[in-house]
Design a protein around this motif. Structure first.
Motif, mmCIF file in Angstrom:
data_model
loop_
_atom_site.group_PDB
_atom_site.id
_atom_site.type_symbol
_atom_site.label_atom_id
_atom_site.label_comp_id
_atom_site.label_asym_id
_atom_site.label_seq_id
_atom_site.Cartn_x
_atom_site.Cartn_y
_atom_site.Cartn_z
ATOM 1 N N ILE A 101 31.044 -52.492 -15.859
ATOM 2 C CA ILE A 101 30.275 -51.327 -15.428
ATOM 3 C C ILE A 101 29.017 -51.768 -14.677
ATOM 4 N N GLY A 102 28.782 -51.154 -13.537
ATOM 5 C CA GLY A 102 27.531 -51.370 -12.810
ATOM 6 C C GLY A 102 26.534 -50.312 -13.241
ATOM 7 N N ASN B 73 30.423 -40.468 -17.837
ATOM 8 C CA ASN B 73 29.994 -41.495 -18.787
ATOM 9 C C ASN B 73 30.931 -42.690 -18.684
ATOM 10 N N TYR B 74 30.345 -43.884 -18.530
ATOM 11 C CA TYR B 74 31.123 -45.101 -18.297
ATOM 12 C C TYR B 74 31.083 -46.031 -19.504
ATOM 13 N N TYR C 31 14.886 -48.168 -16.954
ATOM 14 C CA TYR C 31 15.788 -47.426 -17.823
ATOM 15 C C TYR C 31 17.223 -47.652 -17.351
ATOM 16 N N ILE C 32 18.042 -48.204 -18.236
ATOM 17 C CA ILE C 32 19.438 -48.492 -17.913
ATOM 18 C C ILE C 32 20.321 -47.427 -18.555
ATOM 19 N N SER C 33 21.258 -46.906 -17.776
ATOM 20 C CA SER C 33 22.097 -45.812 -18.274
ATOM 21 C C SER C 33 23.552 -46.013 -17.864
ATOM 22 N N ASN C 34 24.453 -45.530 -18.706
ATOM 23 C CA ASN C 34 25.878 -45.541 -18.367
ATOM 24 C C ASN C 34 26.353 -44.150 -17.946
ATOM 25 N N THR C 35 25.400 -43.287 -17.594
ATOM 26 C CA THR C 35 25.715 -41.907 -17.215
ATOM 27 C C THR C 35 25.298 -41.635 -15.777
#
Length: 224
Positions: free
Chosen positions: A52-53, A46-47, A64-68
């Motif tokens: 963050i990219g 998890n970022y 869908y955009i995710s930080n995982t």
């Protein structure tokens, strides 16, 4: 990072801190374990940060955009291969056959220890069956590796930095910390010190006073 996720039996976890003189910073939360709904062992990253990219997945016309980010350690096919095929329904569900010799983790075969006493020595409570058999569960396996060879389950530095700038410098990795899901991060000692380390880029500010409790044995997970 959720150490009590009902669908994810946690084995190991770490926190990575990055920063540079230009003001870029990132926190990467890493945990590994058994994903019981997907039937695979994986690393979850998890970022959080200002560089963050984020990953983007397109489904139809929706992005869908995710930080995982997930990394598979043991896939479903391998679990099918090693799953116990003799005995009751409970004995053949998410338990490893007694005659399995090795298990494929990523691209390498690792010897499998079927001696239940070694797992119990590591603090892992195995399921008791009416037949008297002591089989190793899928989640038990991950927790055992976390105790005897945790690096086997860790993400590499290149994998950790997949969604942050490659040149971003690592400040430190935190293996032991105090975790409390009931208190806002801004009120917790752990996150206050993380913020100080990130602002100063000086790991010497990591001086925890609260007891470490992020070990899997302190939390209920993977029980749904």
């Amino acid at each position: 990072m959720d150490l009590e996720h009902g669908y994810f039996l946690t084995a190991g976890n770490r926190i990575h801190l990055y920063g540079n003189d230009e003001g870029q910073w990132a926190i990467v939360f890493e945990k590994n374990g058994y994903q019981n709904r997907a039937a695979r062992a994986e690393i979850e990253l998890n970022y959080i940060g200002n560089c963050i990219g984020y990953s983007i997945e397109k489904h139809g016309e929706i992005n869908y955009i995710s930080n995982t980010h997930y990394i598979v350690l043991i896939d479903g096919d391998e679990f099918k291969r090693i799953e116990n095929k003799e005995g009751s329904d409970l004995e053949t569900f998410e338990h490893i056959g007694e005659h399995v010799k090795d298990i494929k983790i990523r691209n390498q075969f690792v010897p499998f220890n079927s001696n239940y006493k070694d797992y119990e020595k590591a603090g892992i409570k195995l399921e008791n069956f009416d037949s008297g058999r002591r089989l190793i569960g899928f989640g038990d396996l991950l927790r055992y590796y976390n105790e005897i060879n945790p690096s086997l389950l860790y993400a590499s530095e290149d994998e950790i930095k997949m969604h942050i700038p490659k040149k971003l410098k690592k400040i430190m990795t935190i293996d032991k910390f105090h975790y409390d899901r009931e208190i806002l991060p801004s009120k917790q000692e752990t996150y206050k010190m993380i913020a100080k380390v990130l602002v100063t880029r000086d790991s010497s500010y990591w001086k925890p006073a609260l007891p470490f409790n992020n070990h899997w044995s302190n939390w209920e997970s993977g029980n749904m």
